[in-house]
Scaffold this motif. Structure first.
Motif, PDB file in Angstrom:
ATOM      1  N   ASP A  94       0.834  -1.208   0.000  1.00 14.40           N
ATOM      2  CA  ASP A  94       0.000   0.000   0.000  1.00 14.40           C
ATOM      3  C   ASP A  94       0.868   1.257   0.000  1.00 14.40           C
ATOM      4  O   ASP A  94       0.569   2.231  -0.705  1.00 14.40           O
ATOM      5  CB  ASP A  94      -0.911   0.037   1.232  1.00 14.40           C
ATOM      6  N   LEU A  95       1.938   1.246   0.788  1.00 13.51           N
ATOM      7  CA  LEU A  95       2.859   2.390   0.817  1.00 13.51           C
ATOM      8  C   LEU A  95       3.492   2.608  -0.552  1.00 13.51           C
ATOM      9  O   LEU A  95       3.575   3.733  -1.043  1.00 13.51           O
ATOM     10  CB  LEU A  95       3.954   2.178   1.856  1.00 13.51           C
ATOM     11  N   ALA A  96       3.961   1.513  -1.155  1.00 16.84           N
ATOM     12  CA  ALA A  96       4.595   1.618  -2.468  1.00 16.84           C
ATOM     13  C   ALA A  96       3.615   2.150  -3.505  1.00 16.84           C
ATOM     14  O   ALA A  96       3.968   2.991  -4.339  1.00 16.84           O
ATOM     15  CB  ALA A  96       5.152   0.259  -2.897  1.00 16.84           C
ATOM     16  N   HIS A 140       3.962  10.380  -7.253  1.00 15.80           N
ATOM     17  CA  HIS A 140       5.059  10.889  -8.081  1.00 15.80           C
ATOM     18  C   HIS A 140       4.927  10.366  -9.505  1.00 15.80           C
ATOM     19  O   HIS A 140       5.079   9.169  -9.750  1.00 15.80           O
ATOM     20  CB  HIS A 140       6.403  10.473  -7.485  1.00 15.80           C
ATOM     21  N   GLU A 141       4.710  11.258 -10.427  1.00 19.23           N
ATOM     22  CA  GLU A 141       4.480  10.877 -11.821  1.00 19.23           C
ATOM     23  C   GLU A 141       5.714  10.288 -12.496  1.00 19.23           C
ATOM     24  O   GLU A 141       5.601   9.503 -13.422  1.00 19.23           O
ATOM     25  CB  GLU A 141       4.019  12.097 -12.623  1.00 19.23           C
ATOM     26  N   THR A 142       6.906  10.677 -12.046  1.00 18.74           N
ATOM     27  CA  THR A 142       8.131  10.271 -12.735  1.00 18.74           C
ATOM     28  C   THR A 142       8.713   8.966 -12.215  1.00 18.74           C
ATOM     29  O   THR A 142       9.725   8.504 -12.733  1.00 18.74           O
ATOM     30  CB  THR A 142       9.201  11.374 -12.596  1.00 18.74           C
ATOM     31  N   ILE A 143       8.088   8.354 -11.226  1.00 12.93           N
ATOM     32  CA  ILE A 143       8.654   7.143 -10.632  1.00 12.93           C
ATOM     33  C   ILE A 143       7.873   5.919 -11.118  1.00 12.93           C
ATOM     34  O   ILE A 143       6.663   5.974 -11.304  1.00 12.93           O
ATOM     35  CB  ILE A 143       8.650   7.263  -9.088  1.00 12.93           C
ATOM     36  N   THR A 144       8.591   4.819 -11.316  1.00 17.58           N
ATOM     37  CA  THR A 144       7.938   3.569 -11.726  1.00 17.58           C
ATOM     38  C   THR A 144       7.477   2.821 -10.481  1.00 17.58           C
ATOM     39  O   THR A 144       7.927   3.098  -9.367  1.00 17.58           O
ATOM     40  CB  THR A 144       8.897   2.674 -12.529  1.00 17.58           C
TER      41      THR A 144
END
Length: 95
Positions: free
Chosen positions: A7-9, A16-20
């Protein structure tokens, strides 16, 4: 409701839009690993605006088995305690 690592991940990924998703999972796991290592080493962990995790030493103490009534000594141990910051405490009490 219980908040899990997954859930945290997922929350980090959505924030954050730039993170996978893979990077979000790695970031959460890295933070938790670092936090655990700090506490295992016996150091305190302070997260500003959130709270402080303390490692406390407990002395040996007398205990009793409630079923048999037998007395025994509980070993010395370390425990982790948490004290929320004033900011977190205020926000929790507002809701």
């Amino acid at each position: 409701m219980t908040l899990t690592k997954a859930d945290l991940a997922e929350a980090v990924y959505k924030e954050h839009e730039t993170i996978t998703k893979r990077d979000a999972v790695r970031a959460v796991e890295s933070f938790l690993r670092l936090s655990k290592n700090i506490l295992i080493a016996g150091d305190d962990l302070l997260i500003s605006g959130f709270g402080k995790f303390n490692v406390k030493n407990k002395k040996p103490r007398k205990g009793r088995n409630p079923q048999t009534g037998e007395d025994f000594i509980l070993d010395a141990r370390q425990v982790v305690t948490f004290h929320p910051s004033g900011l977190l405490r205020t926000k929790v009490n507002e809701s």
